[in-house]
Design an enzyme around this catalytic site. Structure first.
Site, short mmCIF file in Angstrom:
data_model
loop_
_atom_site.label_atom_id
_atom_site.label_comp_id
_atom_site.label_asym_id
_atom_site.label_seq_id
_atom_site.Cartn_x
_atom_site.Cartn_y
_atom_site.Cartn_z
N SER A 144 -12.42 44.18 -4.34
CA SER A 144 -11.98 42.80 -4.09
C SER A 144 -11.77 42.02 -5.87
CB SER A 144 -13.82 42.12 -3.74
OG SER A 144 -13.57 42.38 -2.57
N GLY A 177 -2.63 53.38 0.22
CA GLY A 177 -1.59 54.39 0.82
C GLY A 177 -0.54 55.45 0.48
N ARG A 310 -5.74 44.66 38.29
CA ARG A 310 -7.09 44.94 38.62
C ARG A 310 -7.72 43.79 39.76
NH1 ARG A 310 -10.15 49.77 38.39
NH2 ARG A 310 -12.37 48.85 37.71
N ARG A 333 -11.85 33.52 28.54
CA ARG A 333 -12.07 35.30 27.64
C ARG A 333 -10.57 36.00 26.52
NH1 ARG A 333 -15.10 39.97 30.90
NH2 ARG A 333 -15.50 40.69 28.07
N GLU A 424 -6.18 43.71 0.98
CA GLU A 424 -5.42 42.40 0.65
C GLU A 424 -5.86 40.86 0.76
OE1 GLU A 424 -1.96 42.10 -0.63
OE2 GLU A 424 -1.95 44.11 -0.82
C1 LIG Z 1 -7.04 51.35 5.29
C2 LIG Z 1 -6.84 50.71 4.29
C3 LIG Z 1 -6.07 50.96 2.92
C4 LIG Z 1 -5.84 50.15 1.64
N1 LIG Z 1 -4.75 50.16 1.16
C5 LIG Z 1 -4.46 50.29 -0.60
C6 LIG Z 1 -2.97 49.55 -1.08
O1 LIG Z 1 -2.30 50.83 -0.69
N2 LIG Z 1 -3.11 50.04 -2.56
C7 LIG Z 1 -5.01 49.89 -3.00
O2 LIG Z 1 -4.68 49.63 -4.48
N3 LIG Z 1 -5.72 49.23 -2.26
C8 LIG Z 1 -5.69 49.46 -0.81
N4 LIG Z 1 -6.84 49.41 -0.19
C9 LIG Z 1 -8.40 48.97 -0.62
C10 LIG Z 1 -8.35 47.44 -0.56
O3 LIG Z 1 -7.39 46.76 -1.34
C11 LIG Z 1 -9.79 46.89 -0.66
O4 LIG Z 1 -10.90 47.27 0.11
C12 LIG Z 1 -10.30 45.52 -0.57
O5 LIG Z 1 -10.17 45.10 -1.76
C13 LIG Z 1 -11.52 45.26 -0.04
O6 LIG Z 1 -12.58 45.13 -1.43
P1 LIG Z 1 -14.12 46.46 -1.24
O7 LIG Z 1 -13.36 47.95 -0.63
O8 LIG Z 1 -14.23 46.85 -3.01
O9 LIG Z 1 -14.63 46.48 -0.98
P2 LIG Z 1 -16.33 45.09 -1.82
O10 LIG Z 1 -15.38 44.22 -2.72
O11 LIG Z 1 -16.66 45.63 -1.78
O12 LIG Z 1 -17.06 44.55 -0.42
C14 LIG Z 1 -18.10 45.02 0.32
C15 LIG Z 1 -18.89 43.63 0.85
O13 LIG Z 1 -18.78 42.97 -0.53
C16 LIG Z 1 -18.95 41.44 -0.02
N5 LIG Z 1 -18.21 40.75 -1.65
C17 LIG Z 1 -17.17 41.15 -2.64
N6 LIG Z 1 -17.39 40.37 -3.72
C18 LIG Z 1 -17.99 39.16 -3.27
C19 LIG Z 1 -17.68 37.62 -3.54
N7 LIG Z 1 -17.87 37.75 -4.66
N8 LIG Z 1 -18.59 37.19 -3.21
C20 LIG Z 1 -19.18 37.58 -1.22
N9 LIG Z 1 -19.52 38.16 -1.06
C21 LIG Z 1 -18.50 39.28 -1.96
C22 LIG Z 1 -16.98 41.39 1.01
O14 LIG Z 1 -17.69 40.27 1.41
C23 LIG Z 1 -18.42 42.73 1.94
O15 LIG Z 1 -18.77 42.55 2.58
C24 LIG Z 1 -7.01 50.13 1.12
C25 LIG Z 1 -8.30 49.39 1.98
C26 LIG Z 1 -8.21 49.90 3.22
C27 LIG Z 1 -9.38 49.85 4.42
C1 LIG Z 2 -17.69 55.67 28.53
C2 LIG Z 2 -18.64 55.88 30.22
C3 LIG Z 2 -19.38 56.01 30.82
C4 LIG Z 2 -19.45 56.19 31.96
N1 LIG Z 2 -20.90 56.70 33.08
C5 LIG Z 2 -20.46 56.98 34.16
C6 LIG Z 2 -21.42 57.98 34.95
O1 LIG Z 2 -21.98 58.39 34.30
N2 LIG Z 2 -21.63 57.82 36.02
C7 LIG Z 2 -20.57 55.84 37.11
O2 LIG Z 2 -20.43 56.85 38.38
N3 LIG Z 2 -19.98 55.51 35.78
C8 LIG Z 2 -19.72 56.07 34.89
N4 LIG Z 2 -18.71 54.59 34.17
C9 LIG Z 2 -18.53 53.67 34.87
C10 LIG Z 2 -18.62 52.31 34.51
O3 LIG Z 2 -20.05 51.98 35.13
C11 LIG Z 2 -18.00 51.63 34.71
O4 LIG Z 2 -16.83 51.72 33.87
C12 LIG Z 2 -18.95 49.56 34.70
O5 LIG Z 2 -19.53 49.71 35.86
C13 LIG Z 2 -17.61 48.81 34.60
O6 LIG Z 2 -16.37 48.86 35.47
P1 LIG Z 2 -14.70 48.81 35.88
O7 LIG Z 2 -14.49 49.14 34.58
O8 LIG Z 2 -14.69 48.73 37.14
O9 LIG Z 2 -14.84 47.44 34.96
P2 LIG Z 2 -14.21 46.06 35.87
O10 LIG Z 2 -15.61 45.78 36.73
O11 LIG Z 2 -12.94 45.86 36.59
O12 LIG Z 2 -13.90 45.17 34.93
C14 LIG Z 2 -12.59 44.47 34.55
C15 LIG Z 2 -12.80 42.85 34.20
O13 LIG Z 2 -13.00 42.12 35.05
C16 LIG Z 2 -14.20 41.50 35.36
N5 LIG Z 2 -14.69 40.64 36.01
C17 LIG Z 2 -15.19 42.34 37.64
N6 LIG Z 2 -16.15 41.86 38.84
C18 LIG Z 2 -16.04 40.52 38.15
C19 LIG Z 2 -16.48 38.96 38.68
N7 LIG Z 2 -17.42 39.68 40.35
N8 LIG Z 2 -16.67 37.99 38.31
C20 LIG Z 2 -16.23 37.74 36.82
N9 LIG Z 2 -15.01 39.05 36.08
C21 LIG Z 2 -16.00 40.06 36.63
C22 LIG Z 2 -15.36 42.30 34.13
O14 LIG Z 2 -16.76 41.20 33.34
C23 LIG Z 2 -13.66 42.81 32.91
O15 LIG Z 2 -13.91 42.11 32.43
C24 LIG Z 2 -18.94 55.08 32.95
C25 LIG Z 2 -18.37 54.12 31.98
C26 LIG Z 2 -17.71 54.54 30.68
C27 LIG Z 2 -16.82 53.07 29.60
#
Ligand SMILES: Cc1cc2nc3c(=O)[nH]c(=O)nc-3n(C[C@H](O)[C@H](O)[C@H](O)COP(=O)(O)OP(=O)(O)OC[C@H]3O[C@@H](n4cnc5c(N)ncnc54)[C@H](O)[C@@H]3O)c2cc1C
Ligand SMILES: Cc1cc2nc3c(=O)[nH]c(=O)nc-3n(C[C@H](O)[C@H](O)[C@H](O)COP(=O)(O)OP(=O)(O)OC[C@H]3O[C@@H](n4cnc5c(N)ncnc54)[C@H](O)[C@@H]3O)c2cc1C
Lengths: 664, 664
Positions: A144, A177, A310, A333, A424
């Site tokens: 930053s 990058g 779904r 949502r 950025e």
């Molecule tokens: C995927 C990726 C690609 C990138 N590509 C490039 C690239 O191509 N070239 C390049 O040069 N850089 C690149 N960067 C670097 C990037 O620009 C820096 O990570 C970015 O500028 C944020 O700076 P920092 O990591 O030092 O964060 P920091 O400044 O260390 O932030 C840490 C925390 O401190 C807080 N903070 C910092 N200063 C203040 C302040 N004055 N007041 C309040 N809060 C503050 C921030 O909000 C944050 O919560 C890349 C980074 C990523 C993740």
């Molecule tokens: C990492 C992982 C591990 C798991 N491990 C197990 C396991 O060991 N054994 C097992 O049996 N299962 C397992 N599960 C399954 C898990 O229990 C189901 O994914 C979970 O119950 C959610 O059901 P769904 O995926 O059918 O979601 P869905 O019901 O299809 O949800 C989709 C969307 O519909 C919304 N929605 C659904 N019904 C309603 C309603 N009545 N009103 C409003 N909104 C609704 C939800 O909020 C959500 O936004 C695992 C899942 C994960 C991701």
């Protein structure tokens, strides 16, 4: 089952002309046509396959990216693509690669910061990719705070060279990058030192690798910084680390458009105004806002289509269950995110205009709008990237368990997107800049200086502090001027209140630091107002196509009313609206959900994304989700055998209680 | 540099006794000592190394998990660990594995749903891991709606067997952890059919694989469902897909504690009350809440330590820059999360008590508290997991760019944690259940039925609807009874207002559906009140250790005041507080940040996490971040060579403009 469209019923429900909406989304018929053609070209070419990414180990993943980048370049040449088409092609290939930095940062930096002479030397090489360049600013210790960079570039008048050096561990370049493995050159930012004097950070063109065998040049140590968030995702990119051990470059590789070092080692400013760099900055940020709307719209497209496929609960008399998109919680949502995608698209379009405007003014030495343009682009970058990152994850959750599978596309989309909140400009640091601008504006109120552009509303501060919302019925919240005034009043009141609180501190900097959390909230209010006002302005325009404008009005309503509800604390605390009016806003919002519901699929179809670009089984166009999930699962390497590797060593001895003698 | 503690200054600033706080955090001296000993045992054993996870391709990753699980079991036996120690060991190994489901779902299901006779047959096998079991409920088509499961278990009186069958693609079991590759057995949920009649979903013990060679038994098709979110993360788990083609199991493998099928094929209920299953549910959910506080505290520990190490901006006269933890915006994002980690810890502790209470009541056939316990655990599961998932990602962002590296530990922590928002009940579906309970309570107000437990406050509805907040100075917000009443009034008013709006609908179900977004907000308000009140109750207790209680009071204040600020719209809309009082709350919150700041490092040290468990360079105990980042980067496979694989094929021809003849 091939060819069956499981979402046909949904598509038939649409109350507007999807083809017209596609053009509104694209920005123009021309842009639509280019995007449509190029996206299909990429989608139909198996060389651009990307569904295997999450499964590839890093080395293979990276090698494959090198292949795709080369192939893309080959196609660009073979097909004689225009610059616009070429950039669209890279966009639809949809894989972070060194080319992003080459085209997106290296070339613009050369253009913006080099003299004409330097440009004529370097640009042709870059345009033909005879060199590959990256943008090396950030260091291990400084991101930053760019002014705190530690790398030095010391002028040696003896040899007419700069000596680039990394004096500390924390001065190592870190993050750029394309730096780690691909780049031959870099724009390196370093402290310019002449005759023992530190002139602060300047840019230099440095060759990193031999053009013969790609080996790092003497004094240069370069490598990759390692794995990043997610499978596939940004791991296709070689973010790099780079240190210099007294590396010498000719004097003319300092980028000298704005300031120069003479043969004698004298540092001087050119007559080109420093502010020019802001042009590039506005350009880069409008691109980021455009990318935000793209990433968010992808996630929304996936979650919307899957929510229509779904079904869960609510079966009556053995009939089909309820589509989850019909649950109001799901709509509450999802639809605000759908609306945000459109809102960001339109504000992005406006930013393109702003870029042209700023460029023209700069050319005419008019710097008057720069502070406002700077604040506005900083704020919009922050606002849209934060909302998009959160929105993608919300879309993943909206898909229930299946959203957690890589084949949903959402994990990779999230992982690849989130750094946009950091690079950025860290989003919080940017909002603090906006807040400074707001406080400056507030402090000048009454001084006669009229605020311009997106902050012009502050000119009506007296009215905005006094007025009260006049909404009496839910429908009144559809009135654009009512809405605009509500957002203006909220933003003004928050800024003014911050200003008042600041004035209680004897040391303004201390006050700013102490109140910075409130200031950030005021900045957010200002930025949301900009997005709302640009959406409303868009709707003032003529928008052709049956039902298109009506739908966009509903979408816009969802955008501002969901914001109003989410931040009702601001609106109530500043006493512009009453609790009753807030409740009416929620009623109107629910009514708009019902209006949008039958159009939801058509609204995401309007993005015109190919299944390749979406990269999601849950979001596939035909909605035939379950067989595709099933088929995809079979391809996991773990399924190569039914009995897993490791059974004999680690499962059998456990089950047979023979672990004591097992080698583990 | 080894041995230098770069955070020593921070540690010296602490105003409370860290050792005492460690015991408060752990819950008791005994728990602390076990955790301390076992976590070090794991950390010091190179066999449990986990920093290589993000780099391993899926097959190797999984095989390695099988190894670790076997090795852990071997150590458990060798060291004769108690059940408590063994479960802590698995916890500190910190890698999702089939054993989680075996111990966490399979064994409890056997205990809860099998007859004594069945238990005496199956439990010894499970306890010795002579069989490995999983929990197979969810199907491709049904997760949330368990009653909609399609797998059938048809009784065949001829052979005294059940025929387990998957009639459709969507009836495939899909998601169960441990199912894909490791489990030999499963508890399978299927529709029980006797004599053509469907009795709804019941549980069955089904053997899946041969005990000889681990091959799937005839009729069984089983595999892994493929890659999930993140590198490493949950990909160590073999979430599986399973279909049955008329698989026969003996009748006594139906889990018959609550209902039974006789030899003649008669379906009947036993005299064991159905409600017993709720006991297990409370147990599982209190575990999830405990896990939430653990995951969040890890993230907070990393972000807090790194925020003290990281310096950016604000250097004066060449002095060191400001530690980013000193920025109020950083505190405003970080400290509420730190406070939430503590809040969730204490509410989790209380849930453990609730579990005992419920179990005892069930044993005495007292079902009176069940609806309340059900709503409360459902709500707390939803509240804490959502806040934790969001909180981890916020911690990652708080670390700037470096948070995006896998070596920060945060990407994997996030990816492995987020499904907690979905499994064991989708968080929105759970909140809707809480809302139903709230509406039922509201509708019974005045009927003489007194609400009990966490909803008891609704008994004072009249007072809570009338009263106004009496805060006049910022410090008044430190008064527990003021705060409690504010949260009670807000929750009551939101529920009552929902109830009133519902009563306007002629069809209550339609009303509930239409207003569900508001109802979810009322449910959140109720759940937040529970967490706040349990934290305040904790502070009523005697808490030994110098300064410990004072610090916890500040932390508690940050928890509720940050909630109050975030949701000030609720408090203002229900007119319990005035805008002025909301502003005073923010003032008090800022003052508490200053109070906590010098104690921040000590507050996260109190979690007593080893560097192994944290798995984060940014969060390492000694704060020596930069050299470690640098060293870790070197280990990426991409750095095996300076010139990357693919240079000759894909970079050289591009740079040399010879792509036309290249094979790509
Ligand atoms: C995927 C990726 C690609 C990138 N590509 C490039 C690239 O191509 N070239 C390049 O040069 N850089 C690149 N960067 C670097 C990037 O620009 C820096 O990570 C970015 O500028 C944020 O700076 P920092 O990591 O030092 O964060 P920091 O400044 O260390 O932030 C840490 C925390 O401190 C807080 N903070 C910092 N200063 C203040 C302040 N004055 N007041 C309040 N809060 C503050 C921030 O909000 C944050 O919560 C890349 C980074 C990523 C993740
Ligand atoms: C990492 C992982 C591990 C798991 N491990 C197990 C396991 O060991 N054994 C097992 O049996 N299962 C397992 N599960 C399954 C898990 O229990 C189901 O994914 C979970 O119950 C959610 O059901 P769904 O995926 O059918 O979601 P869905 O019901 O299809 O949800 C989709 C969307 O519909 C919304 N929605 C659904 N019904 C309603 C309603 N009545 N009103 C409003 N909104 C609704 C939800 O909020 C959500 O936004 C695992 C899942 C994960 C991701």
């Amino acid at each position: 089952m091939a060819g069956v469209d499981y979402l046909a019923d949904e598509r038939n429900k649409a109350e507007f002309d999807v083809d017209s909406m596609k053009i509104v989304w694209a920005g123009s018929r021309h842009t639509f046509e280019v995007a449509d053609r190029i996206s299909k070209l990429v989608a139909n070419d198996p060389a651009f396959r990307k569904d295997d990414r999450p499964m590839l180990p890093r080395k293979e993943l990276f090698k494959n990216t090198l292949r795709k980048a080369a192939y893309a370049w080959k196609r660009i040449i073979e097909l004689r693509l225009t610059e616009e088409e070429a950039s669209k092609l890279r966009f639809f290939v949809d894989e972070p690669a060194y080319t992003d930095l080459h085209w997106g940062m290296f070339v613009p930096a050369l253009k913006g910061q080099c003299t004409d002479e330097q440009q004529s030397k370097w640009l042709p090489l870059a345009y033909k990719m005879q060199i590959i360049g990256c943008y090396a600013q950030t260091e291990l210790g400084h991101g930053s705070n760019v002014q705190g960079l530690e790398t030095t570039a010391t002028f040696d008048p003896q040899t007419d060279e700069f000596v680039i050096h990394s004096p500390t561990l924390t001065s190592s370049k870190w993050w750029p990058g394309g730096l780690g493995k691909a780049s031959t050159h870099a724009v390196v930012y370093a402290r310019l030192i002449t005759d023992g004097k530190d002139h602060g950070v300047h840019g230099f063109i440095v060759q990193l690798r031999s053009m013969e065998d790609h080996k790092p040049l003497p004094g240069i140590t370069v490598g990759d910084i390692g794995m990043k968030f997610g499978n596939g995702a940004y791991n296709t990119m070689d973010n790099g680390v780079l240190t210099f051990d007294h590396v010498r470059i000719p004097r003319d590789q300092m980028m000298m458009r704005v300031s120069q070092v003479t043969r004698e080692g004298k540092y001087k400013q050119s007559d080109v105004p420093r502010q020019l760099v802001y042009g590039t900055m506005v350009y880069v940020r409008q691109q980021i806002v455009a990318d935000a709307s793209c990433a968010l719209s992808k996630a929304v497209c996936i979650a919307t289509r899957y929510s229509a496929v779904r079904r869960q609960f609510g079966s009556q008399n053995g009939g089909p269950e309820t589509q989850v998109i019909d649950y109001k919680t799901q709509q509450n949502r999802l639809f605000p995110l759908l609306a945000s995608a459109y809102a960001f698209r339109f504000v992005g379009e406006w930013l393109k205009w702003l870029y042209t405007d700023v460029t023209q003014r700069l050319a005419a030495n008019d710097f008057s709008t720069l502070p406002e343009a700077h604040a506005c682009t900083a704020g919009l970058k922050s606002l849209t990237t934060t909302a998009t990152a959160d929105g993608i994850e919300e879309c993943r959750k909206l898909c229930g368990g299946h959203g957690y599978l890589c084949t949903s596309g959402l994990p990779e989309l999230f992982a690849v997107y989130v750094p946009a909140c950091t690079y950025e400009g860290d989003n919080v640091v940017l909002l603090l800049q906006v807040a400074r601008f707001l406080m400056k504006t507030v402090s000048q109120i009454g001084s006669g200086k009229q605020p311009v552009g997106t902050i012009a509303y502050m000119g009506r501060v007296e009215h905005l502090l006094k007025s009260r919302c006049s909404v009496q019925r839910a429908e009144d919240w559809l009135n654009p001027s009512q809405v605009l005034e509500a957002f203006e009043a909220r933003a003004t009141r928050m800024s003014v209140s911050c200003g008042q609180n600041l004035s209680k501190f004897s040391n303004p900097e201390e006050g700013f630091a102490e109140l910075s959390a409130d200031l950030v909230e005021a900045a957010v209010a200002h930025c949301q107002l900009i997005v709302v006002s640009k959406f409303l302005e868009k709707l003032q325009q003529d928008i052709p196509g049956e039902g298109v404008k009506q739908l966009l009005q509903a979408v816009c309503g969802i955008y501002y009313l969901s914001l109003l509800h989410k931040h009702q604390g601001d609106f109530l605390a500043t006493s512009y609206i009453t609790p009753k009016q807030a409740a009416l806003a929620s009623d109107q919002l629910r009514a708009l959900y019902s209006k949008v519901r039958p159009n939801a699929i058509a609204l995401v179809d309007s993005f015109n994304y190919t299944d390749h670009f979406l990269g999601s089984i849950l979001g596939c166009y035909d909605g035939n989700v379950y067989p595709k999930l099933y088929e995809a699962a079979k391809k996991d390497p773990l399924n190569d055998t039914v009995v897993p590797d490791g059974y004999h060593e680690y499962l059998k001895p456990l089950l047979k209680q023979q672990l004591h003698s097992a080698k583990l």
